[in-house]
Motif scaffolding. Sequence first.
Motif, PDB file in Angstrom:
ATOM      1  N   MET A  68      86.930 -17.710  28.773  1.00 25.05           N
ATOM      2  CA  MET A  68      85.972 -17.642  27.671  1.00 25.05           C
ATOM      3  C   MET A  68      84.543 -17.546  28.189  1.00 25.05           C
ATOM      4  O   MET A  68      83.681 -16.941  27.561  1.00 25.05           O
ATOM      5  N   ASN A  69      84.292 -18.158  29.361  1.00 21.10           N
ATOM      6  CA  ASN A  69      82.962 -18.008  29.952  1.00 21.10           C
ATOM      7  C   ASN A  69      82.716 -16.570  30.373  1.00 21.10           C
ATOM      8  O   ASN A  69      81.581 -16.102  30.377  1.00 21.10           O
ATOM      9  N   ILE A  70      83.768 -15.877  30.731  1.00 22.53           N
ATOM     10  CA  ILE A  70      83.625 -14.454  31.051  1.00 22.53           C
ATOM     11  C   ILE A  70      83.298 -13.676  29.781  1.00 22.53           C
ATOM     12  O   ILE A  70      82.386 -12.861  29.741  1.00 22.53           O
ATOM     13  N   LEU A  71      84.008 -14.015  28.713  1.00 21.42           N
ATOM     14  CA  LEU A  71      83.784 -13.288  27.461  1.00 21.42           C
ATOM     15  C   LEU A  71      82.386 -13.557  26.911  1.00 21.42           C
ATOM     16  O   LEU A  71      81.761 -12.673  26.327  1.00 21.42           O
ATOM     17  N   SER A  72      81.893 -14.787  27.135  1.00 23.01           N
ATOM     18  CA  SER A  72      80.578 -15.101  26.564  1.00 23.01           C
ATOM     19  C   SER A  72      79.449 -14.813  27.542  1.00 23.01           C
ATOM     20  O   SER A  72      78.304 -15.165  27.287  1.00 23.01           O
ATOM     21  N   ALA A  77      77.129 -13.350  14.837  1.00 27.58           N
ATOM     22  CA  ALA A  77      78.346 -13.348  15.634  1.00 27.58           C
ATOM     23  C   ALA A  77      79.555 -12.978  14.785  1.00 27.58           C
ATOM     24  O   ALA A  77      79.703 -13.439  13.655  1.00 27.58           O
ATOM     25  N   GLU A  78      80.390 -12.102  15.322  1.00 22.66           N
ATOM     26  CA  GLU A  78      81.627 -11.733  14.651  1.00 22.66           C
ATOM     27  C   GLU A  78      82.818 -12.364  15.353  1.00 22.66           C
ATOM     28  O   GLU A  78      83.902 -12.475  14.811  1.00 22.66           O
ATOM     29  N   VAL A  79      82.606 -12.725  16.621  1.00 25.45           N
ATOM     30  CA  VAL A  79      83.657 -13.399  17.399  1.00 25.45           C
ATOM     31  C   VAL A  79      83.089 -14.748  17.809  1.00 25.45           C
ATOM     32  O   VAL A  79      82.081 -14.817  18.505  1.00 25.45           O
ATOM     33  N   ASP A 122      97.174  -1.553  12.222  1.00 26.24           N
ATOM     34  CA  ASP A 122      96.379  -0.367  11.937  1.00 26.24           C
ATOM     35  C   ASP A 122      94.992  -0.424  12.550  1.00 26.24           C
ATOM     36  O   ASP A 122      94.318   0.581  12.637  1.00 26.24           O
ATOM     37  N   ARG A 123      94.583  -1.608  12.968  1.00 29.17           N
ATOM     38  CA  ARG A 123      93.249  -1.713  13.554  1.00 29.17           C
ATOM     39  C   ARG A 123      93.348  -2.264  14.973  1.00 29.17           C
ATOM     40  O   ARG A 123      94.133  -3.164  15.244  1.00 29.17           O
ATOM     41  N   PRO A 124      92.507  -1.728  15.879  1.00 30.07           N
ATOM     42  CA  PRO A 124      92.516  -2.314  17.226  1.00 30.07           C
ATOM     43  C   PRO A 124      91.913  -3.715  17.187  1.00 30.07           C
ATOM     44  O   PRO A 124      91.198  -4.042  16.242  1.00 30.07           O
ATOM     45  N   PRO A 125      92.212  -4.534  18.183  1.00 31.47           N
ATOM     46  CA  PRO A 125      91.683  -5.899  18.206  1.00 31.47           C
ATOM     47  C   PRO A 125      90.156  -5.895  18.236  1.00 31.47           C
ATOM     48  O   PRO A 125      89.545  -4.951  18.752  1.00 31.47           O
ATOM     49  N   ALA A 126      89.553  -6.951  17.674  1.00 33.18           N
ATOM     50  CA  ALA A 126      88.100  -7.071  17.700  1.00 33.18           C
ATOM     51  C   ALA A 126      87.620  -7.218  19.141  1.00 33.18           C
ATOM     52  O   ALA A 126      86.579  -6.690  19.513  1.00 33.18           O
ATOM     53  N   VAL A 127      88.378  -7.951  19.916  1.00 34.50           N
ATOM     54  CA  VAL A 127      88.074  -8.092  21.341  1.00 34.50           C
ATOM     55  C   VAL A 127      89.368  -7.976  22.110  1.00 34.50           C
ATOM     56  O   VAL A 127      90.384  -8.558  21.726  1.00 34.50           O
ATOM     57  N   GLU A 128      89.322  -7.212  23.169  1.00 38.36           N
ATOM     58  CA  GLU A 128      90.505  -7.142  24.017  1.00 38.36           C
ATOM     59  C   GLU A 128      90.054  -7.281  25.461  1.00 38.36           C
ATOM     60  O   GLU A 128      89.179  -6.551  25.923  1.00 38.36           O
ATOM     61  N   MET A 129      90.650  -8.248  26.163  1.00 38.39           N
ATOM     62  CA  MET A 129      90.345  -8.429  27.576  1.00 38.39           C
ATOM     63  C   MET A 129      91.558  -7.937  28.344  1.00 38.39           C
ATOM     64  O   MET A 129      92.670  -8.377  28.077  1.00 38.39           O
ATOM     65  N   ILE A 162      75.944 -12.045  22.764  1.00 38.43           N
ATOM     66  CA  ILE A 162      75.580 -12.264  21.370  1.00 38.43           C
ATOM     67  C   ILE A 162      75.130 -10.951  20.733  1.00 38.43           C
ATOM     68  O   ILE A 162      75.364 -10.705  19.556  1.00 38.43           O
ATOM     69  N   ASN A 163      74.516 -10.061  21.540  1.00 38.45           N
ATOM     70  CA  ASN A 163      74.162  -8.747  20.994  1.00 38.45           C
ATOM     71  C   ASN A 163      75.402  -7.959  20.590  1.00 38.45           C
ATOM     72  O   ASN A 163      75.349  -7.097  19.724  1.00 38.45           O
ATOM     73  N   LEU A 164      76.521  -8.252  21.269  1.00 43.42           N
ATOM     74  CA  LEU A 164      77.779  -7.596  20.914  1.00 43.42           C
ATOM     75  C   LEU A 164      78.536  -8.384  19.857  1.00 43.42           C
ATOM     76  O   LEU A 164      79.676  -8.072  19.532  1.00 43.42           O
ATOM     77  N   GLY A 165      77.916  -9.470  19.364  1.00 36.84           N
ATOM     78  CA  GLY A 165      78.546 -10.256  18.314  1.00 36.84           C
ATOM     79  C   GLY A 165      79.507 -11.313  18.818  1.00 36.84           C
ATOM     80  O   GLY A 165      80.370 -11.781  18.086  1.00 36.84           O
ATOM     81  N   ILE A 166      79.370 -11.705  20.091  1.00 37.79           N
ATOM     82  CA  ILE A 166      80.266 -12.726  20.636  1.00 37.79           C
ATOM     83  C   ILE A 166      79.445 -13.961  20.964  1.00 37.79           C
ATOM     84  O   ILE A 166      78.462 -13.885  21.704  1.00 37.79           O
TER      85      ILE A 166
END
Lengths: 374, 532
Positions: free
Chosen positions: B52-56, B169-171, B5-12, B88-92
């Motif tokens: 993960m370096n891309i995500l962060s 951070a949420e992620v 019911d919920r979209p993923p918190a992060v989707e790459m 980090i501003n996006l919570g990652i």
Amino acid sequence: MPFSLKLEKRLEESKIIAFLVPLGSLLLALVFGAILLQSVGADPLRTYSAMIEGAFGTPVQWTQGDFYALTETLVKATPLMICGLAVSIAFRMLFWNIGAEGQLVMGGFAAGAVALWLPGMAPWLPHWAFLPLMALAGIVAGAAWGILPGLLKAYVKVNEIITTLMLNYIAILWLQYLYYGPWKDPKGFGFPGTAQFEPFTWLPRLIGRVHWGLVFALLAAIFIWLILSRTRWGYEIRLIGENPVAARYAGINIGRNIVLVMFLSGGLAGLAGMAEVAGISHRLQHGLAVGYGFTAIIVAWLAKLNPWGVVVVAFLLAALLVGGDQIQITMGLPAAMASVLQGAILFFMLGGNILTRYRVRIVRSLPAECTQEG
Amino acid sequence: MDRSDRPPAVEMRGIVKRFPGVLANDHIHFAVHAGEIHALLGENGAGKSTLMNILSGLYRPDAGEIWICPRGQTQPRRVDIRSPRDAINLGIGMVHQHFMLVPTLTVAENVILGLKDPRFLLRMRHVEEKIKQLSRQYHLQVDPSAYIWQLSVGEQQRVEIIKLLYRGAEVLILDEPTAVLTPQEAEELGRTLRRMAEEGKAIIFITHKLDEVIVFSDRVTVLRAGRNIATLDTARTDKAELARLMVGREVLFRVEKPAGVVCTNGEPPVLEVIQVEALNDRGLPALQGVSLEVCSGEIVGIAGVAGNGQRELAEVVTGLRPVTRGRVLVRGQDLTNQPPLRFIEAGVSHIPGDRLGMGLAGNLPVSDNLVMKAYRREPIANGPFLSRRAVLSFAQKLIQAFQIVTPTASVPVRTLSGGNLQKTILAREITASRDFASDHRRVLVAIHPTRGLDVGATEAVHRTLLEQRAQGAAILLISEDLEELLALADRIAVMYEGCIMGVVDATSANIEQLGLMMAGETHMTKETADRL
């Protein structure tokens, strides 16, 4: 759209880049110099051509058998080559010998001492024995001046940058003390400097003022190249330079190698000093410590510590020095202008080096806010 | 937990990242939901850290999109992450393998380091209060006023996690978080991660250890050669399947090991360390009376959390570190405080933990690195000269015998992969000990020989060590990987704060017992405590 510049490390250093970057740096330096020359009212193109003629001469002069400009450049190139080789072998193993100047002076002092006093002390010595003895004295004195900081570094970890630098001043002042004081030529009308050496202690000249020191320089380049690429010792030097921890791990005695390399490095610089006094000045005087040992550091870096590179770069840098002197005379430019041009060329060349290892990327920044899905 | 019911918190989506000559990420699709612990599994070089370096925000992808759906929202949005600050501003946020802490500052000071608020007036009490509250909430025990240098590695890791939580951070991404922990600390970390997931955070942890995936994670994504091979529910998979997905073939977990020689056949030990004391690089005691014997045909394992004297012990038995007390004997010969060359000539070989830092000179060609110990002897040495032809033929021989994958012998060794770097060192060291020692009684000191290697290369290293053991070498194996020690060693000594806490037989040892000893409990005290 806002953008920023970012430096990224090149993963592989390409050969073309290694060739294009110095060329581009040189061109930029010339453009920069041209603007500067224009601003003081001098014609840049004429100034540059005067520099080139001053350093190499002109075809007209050559056909008339006048090689004065070229030979003067070679005269200046000789100590730069030998000292450049001396510091590059030390730099190879991360020993920062910036004391080539002092080692050169001590070599000149020792060779001069032999030329001045040995003929009187040992009149039975054949004349042909003097030059080898002077070379030996020069090498030993330069080596001693090099080994001292080597020992301090190897066994009590004293920073060699400080010690080699400081020993320069001791050597220079010691030489000054001698030719201003006890060794001053009594018949010299009060000018500082020793008496002229006996002619049999002069290094034979090849053409113009070019003397056997140039041959020493080329032999030294071959010698250093052979050591580095063909001997076990050269392998140890390269290994220490690339990774001292790995060298120790491989059982290499780093302290002993520092001392040995500084013997070679100081000895070569000492030989350069001997060649200067025996080949050019024929006496001990002010002109010996004019900064060859310091310029040699630039030579070594521009040559990337490669012995053949040192030979080429020393020649080009000598041309820059001689050509720079010439424009003061022929163009009537202030002495400072020549130094500014020399400085600009070196600054751009060394600064450009970073582009052989890094590439510039333009990073365009997108708006900071996230774009909403449509 | 119903995630549909919920979209993923992060989707790459379709992430592509190229490095010269390598396609590190090849259209990877990766999604993590709030409230789950998601393991990112793969061999070295599979592209986990790149992704993960891309995500962060450390790298930018060449292609692909990142979509996030912050807590409390239902619509995901596309974001552009250009720096760790953006992330980090996006919570990652990411906890790197090497911690980014300033040792001379306190925990609280480290936590607020780099934050824009407060701008002028710093009220540390406020910060400390908030840290205490966070540490209560997530069971992350840490004293906000303690200095970083006073903390253990496990505590420092907690500080890194608190840093991220403090920034909202949420992620949370953790890069091989258990590599530096004792088994007990790892278990505690697992509980913290679970707690954070229950609070609705999304946890991603990078690993190549299968056990951790099974124990810690809800879901697992397996990467291989830059591609997403599978994303599975952990409950519906097992180690064997994960290993197969990770390597692309079946893997045997147990190393076949023939019974070892017992050290009591009258032959003296090949390597003897007697009551040795030594200092570390900072001049503090690192070894405090260590005694050890290794016999011919035996592997003695050294277990312990990093920094308890293992490195110093290895350096002492290879002549690289002077001892302040005690003696080191090789083949009965007293080599105490002799230069490294004497150890090499006595047949001591050394596979250092830091491959490019100590074992190799990265910029020199493979061939020069292979002759690092053989260059003093004929036919490579020819008087004072070095025969270039002999160097190359020697290198060729070793490259073939040890199956080192390299384009030629003259490329800089740093361009090789981790596994081939290690093979280069192994080839050189095994050949050297064979050449220098007059008989089979030679010494091999190996430190973390498989750290960072993929399963294939690890197998090759293990096989080589066991071969050497069968040929009679005395092997000192220092490792943080208890499974590896249990599989390879005949006896295991546990080091803690420069002492050996005890030596146990590898066949009867278990991980829990070793873990307790690694944390400083001696074998004896536990037994006596049980008896009382």
